[in-house]
Design a protein around this motif. Sequence first.
Motif, short mmCIF file in Angstrom:
data_model
loop_
_atom_site.label_atom_id
_atom_site.label_comp_id
_atom_site.label_asym_id
_atom_site.label_seq_id
_atom_site.Cartn_x
_atom_site.Cartn_y
_atom_site.Cartn_z
N ASP A 17 -19.37 -34.86 10.53
CA ASP A 17 -19.22 -35.84 9.61
C ASP A 17 -17.99 -35.62 8.75
OD1 ASP A 17 -21.65 -36.98 9.95
OD2 ASP A 17 -22.95 -35.73 8.61
N ASP A 18 -17.44 -34.50 8.83
CA ASP A 18 -16.09 -34.38 8.13
C ASP A 18 -14.83 -35.20 9.04
OD1 ASP A 18 -15.84 -32.75 10.40
OD2 ASP A 18 -15.36 -31.10 9.16
N ARG A 27 -16.41 -29.25 7.43
CA ARG A 27 -17.01 -29.50 5.96
C ARG A 27 -18.05 -30.52 5.77
NH1 ARG A 27 -10.99 -31.03 4.96
NH2 ARG A 27 -11.83 -31.18 2.57
N TRP A 46 -5.16 -25.46 13.45
CA TRP A 46 -6.32 -25.68 12.57
C TRP A 46 -5.85 -25.10 11.14
CZ3 TRP A 46 -9.17 -22.12 9.29
CH2 TRP A 46 -10.11 -22.77 8.74
N LYS A 47 -6.15 -25.61 10.10
CA LYS A 47 -5.81 -24.95 8.55
C LYS A 47 -7.01 -25.45 7.90
CE LYS A 47 -0.59 -26.44 8.83
NZ LYS A 47 -1.11 -27.54 9.91
N THR A 54 -7.43 -34.98 4.42
CA THR A 54 -7.89 -35.85 3.32
C THR A 54 -9.29 -35.11 2.87
OG1 THR A 54 -8.97 -37.23 4.81
CG2 THR A 54 -6.99 -37.95 3.66
N ASP A 55 -9.63 -35.20 1.54
CA ASP A 55 -10.76 -34.64 1.14
C ASP A 55 -11.96 -35.28 1.95
OD1 ASP A 55 -10.35 -32.56 -0.40
OD2 ASP A 55 -9.83 -33.59 -2.12
N TRP A 56 -12.88 -34.55 2.34
CA TRP A 56 -14.15 -35.07 2.84
C TRP A 56 -15.10 -35.40 1.85
CZ3 TRP A 56 -18.92 -32.83 3.62
CH2 TRP A 56 -19.88 -33.53 4.18
N GLN A 99 -13.55 -34.54 11.62
CA GLN A 99 -12.81 -33.44 12.51
C GLN A 99 -13.61 -33.34 13.79
OE1 GLN A 99 -11.93 -30.30 9.85
NE2 GLN A 99 -9.88 -31.50 9.46
N PRO A 141 -11.31 -21.84 13.78
CA PRO A 141 -10.97 -23.01 15.01
C PRO A 141 -9.61 -22.65 15.31
CG PRO A 141 -11.70 -24.10 13.19
CD PRO A 141 -11.65 -22.84 12.52
N ILE A 142 -9.37 -22.93 16.65
CA ILE A 142 -7.89 -22.62 16.94
C ILE A 142 -7.22 -24.17 16.69
CG2 ILE A 142 -8.01 -20.81 18.43
CD1 ILE A 142 -8.10 -22.75 20.68
N SER A 143 -7.90 -25.15 16.92
CA SER A 143 -7.22 -26.51 16.53
C SER A 143 -7.97 -27.39 16.13
CB SER A 143 -6.52 -26.77 17.80
OG SER A 143 -7.31 -27.21 18.77
N MET A 144 -7.64 -28.72 15.67
CA MET A 144 -8.18 -29.65 14.93
C MET A 144 -7.55 -30.95 15.15
SD MET A 144 -7.59 -29.23 10.90
CE MET A 144 -5.96 -29.98 10.36
N TYR A 164 -9.02 -26.36 4.81
CA TYR A 164 -8.51 -27.53 3.81
C TYR A 164 -7.37 -28.46 3.78
CZ TYR A 164 -12.32 -24.88 1.67
OH TYR A 164 -13.77 -24.09 1.44
N SER A 165 -7.00 -28.87 5.09
CA SER A 165 -5.98 -29.56 5.51
C SER A 165 -6.56 -30.90 5.33
CB SER A 165 -5.10 -29.32 6.44
OG SER A 165 -5.73 -29.16 7.70
N LEU A 219 -13.25 -29.88 16.03
CA LEU A 219 -12.39 -28.77 16.21
C LEU A 219 -12.52 -28.26 17.32
CD1 LEU A 219 -13.97 -27.40 12.74
CD2 LEU A 219 -11.63 -28.47 13.18
N THR A 235 -8.19 -34.84 13.33
CA THR A 235 -9.02 -35.74 12.34
C THR A 235 -8.99 -37.30 12.72
OG1 THR A 235 -7.98 -33.95 10.72
CG2 THR A 235 -9.02 -36.04 9.77
#
Lengths: 526, 335
Positions: free
Chosen positions: B279-280, B258, A320-321, A326-328, B282, B299-302, A323-324, B284, B304
């Motif tokens: 809704d973002d 987000r 996890w990063k 695309t912009d949501w 993602q 979170p530890i991972s994500m 703000y990585s 997580l 998209t």
Amino acid sequence: MENLRQKLATAVKSIQWSYAIFWSISTTEPGVLTWCDGYYNGDIKTRKTVQAEEMMDDDEQVGFQRTEQLRQLYELLSAAGEPQTRRPSAALSPEDLTDTEWYFLVCMTFEFTNGQGLPGRTMANSTVSWLCNAHFADSKVFSRSLLAKSASIQTVVCFPYLEGVLEFGITEKVLEDQNIIKQIKVFIGDPPPQKLLEIPLESCSGMLDHDTILEYDQNLVTNTHNSPKNSLSHCFQSQEQSWQFVDDDEEEEISAYQNNSTSSSDCISQNLVNGPTDLWTEDDSRYQSVLSKIFKNNQRSIFGPHFRNCDFKGSAFVSWKNYSGTDWKPSSSQMLLKKALYQVPKMHEDEDDAKILNHRFSVLSSLVPSRGKVDKVSLLDDTIDYLKTLERRVKVLESNDHIEDRKNKKSDDVQERTCDNYANKRKASCDLEELQDECSSDCITVSAIEKDVTIEIRCRWRENMMVQVFYAMSSLNLESYSVHSSAVDGILTLTIESKLKSCTASTAKMIRQALQRVINRTSSSF
Amino acid sequence: MDTSTLESQVRSDNFVTYESPYTLYSMAISSAAASHRRIALGSFIEEYANRVDIVTFDEETLSIKTNPTLSFDHPYPPTKLMFHPNPKLSGDILASSGDFLRLYGVGENSIEPISVLNNSKSSEFCAPLTSFDWNEVEPRRIGTSSIDTTCTIWDVDKGVVETQLIAHDKEVHDIAWGEAGVFASVSADGSVRVFDLRDKEHSTIIYESPQPDTPLLRLAWNKQDLRYMATILMDSNKVVILDIRSPTMPVAELERHRGSVNAIGWAPVSNQHICSAGDDSQALIWELPTVAGPNGIDPISMYTAGAEINQLQWSAAMPDWIAIAFTNKMQLLKV
């Protein structure tokens, strides 16, 4: 070694305090005080009362056993990240601990440089330090104050002993009393200076093996744990979720939640959520790091294969990063979820409404002479036309009435009725004898509400007609329970209340049509 | 050296996509011991005619297959789908909620309606159901949540109502079993309540949303550690983690999405991992820490996805895969 712990045990039991710890100079880090040994004499939580009773039988062993178990648990918890080295059967799991035991256990992780913390200052100043209200002490004075607060440790006493510092603590407030220190010293002995190194330091740093020492004390097995819990201890308990290595008997967990929850309403979240900012000052960061040091290894060992090394190889997920990606862009929030919760139920309800509406339409269609079209708009058009016709006729009748009887204010009545409901309309239409020739379908009205069907027939009287009407009704599964009939001037007026016997879909319209056929047939046969 | 090809090759090993003809919402993973894992997918079309398709996932070849015989019409979109938690060898059962609770027998190449459970004694009308949960410990029990503020406990073996409780002040949005006789529910009234069937008179409020009457939409009970459950709020990016022993105060709030959160699922094999999707776009994965840092929990991972993720299932039958649904796609993500 055994000798020391025995002495600590005797001393702490004699004054009936909660614990004794001997901090000694570390063999690896000169000048640093680390845990050498201790004896726990405080409350013990027993999850099963049976156990407590068993323990009662040989309570002389219990104290040492408990201390030993605590030490084992500590070693287990702090075992360095090697799941293989996990001892499968620690006697205690973190859940079994009282708050005071937790305090005792976490103390094992502490170390003090000369002058630091209560033991460090005691060492540096070579004086007795007596701390009341340890749980409220500034963390600079007593670095374990928050921990003490969680364990309700109120009084802590430190004094130099051999090459280290002895510490005693109790969950009550005890004012400084030299007699107590004297009493302790009687039991642990005030060793002559030349015997300074009687405790082999190696054994301290290496800690104990499975040494058991027999010691008698009546007060040892205390009541099962009942002390009021405060927030921090719960914080611990909530953390215990991660420790699976001891066989958990979780069955009682849920059924017991009500009891637990009532006793612990003021807990946790402030610590876990706001804790670090609100409660844990920078001085407490040490405490936090101690905790995480203890707990880290254990966490790692229970994760699934993909979590253990934070290794996402072969995983669709990436580390996890913030703000990585695309912009949501904010769209309508939770659209489908809200639709599922709010609109789908509405669709079902609307469907039910539609059913009810359709039913009413079918009633209406049975009342209004239709031009053959079946859709709702045509039906409404027909109804409008029909109503207009009726109104016209009502007016005609009114004017007749007015001529006959001017005092009668029936006109208002009728007007109202025509607007009111179909029952009145029907009545109005029945009054208009001249209507029936023009509009033969006026003779029959059928209204069906659920399974109750009301039939009104008005036509020229013929022989056998009644019989044929009833025959037709029975073939439609209609069971009549009330019949009113009259024949005046050759006009038969028939009102039948009936019930639909089966679930067959005989609509009002079908019934009307069937009865219409009967009437027409009779008329034509004559 | 075509690294991009290699990369896409690698990536395709860890997720599989299925495209449906319709927007997808409800989703369920079968527990039946079958060579290929069944996944039921419910369409979300805002009209009467909806569809449930059962596809099969082959973990060896990483392929998803449809079977036209394993598909049926559903009146309006199902609000939830779930397979029998411990199906017998003789046959798998799929349940759906909507106007009624419906049970379907799922065979190798056939689907047969078993029953339509309607708790209304008087009429055909039954208050629409927002969700349900099948009791793993006592599989004859299914609990349904309804917009009429009630929860109904069904004995599905007998096809009768075991009990109906007025659970909340407003619509009940979700229900989850903890053990054989204990369930929890969330509602538009903003509360999480726990019920014990042995004492139906009382319920325990475990949590209330901070702003009064912020509806709680979904609820997930940690099956690996029953002290913990998670809920999500309307128009909120938070996943609220609750400890039943500390009512009213959440133990953690996970706030790294987000956009608003749409779905949550606890890890089936670990007791401190939870996945959330929102809704973002993602998904997580979170690891509940023993001590939260001052800046909250990361979170530890994500992962998209291509659009708002509407659904998420992390099943014990397939613990290495998380299934998500967005637009008309279902994706299986290797954990």
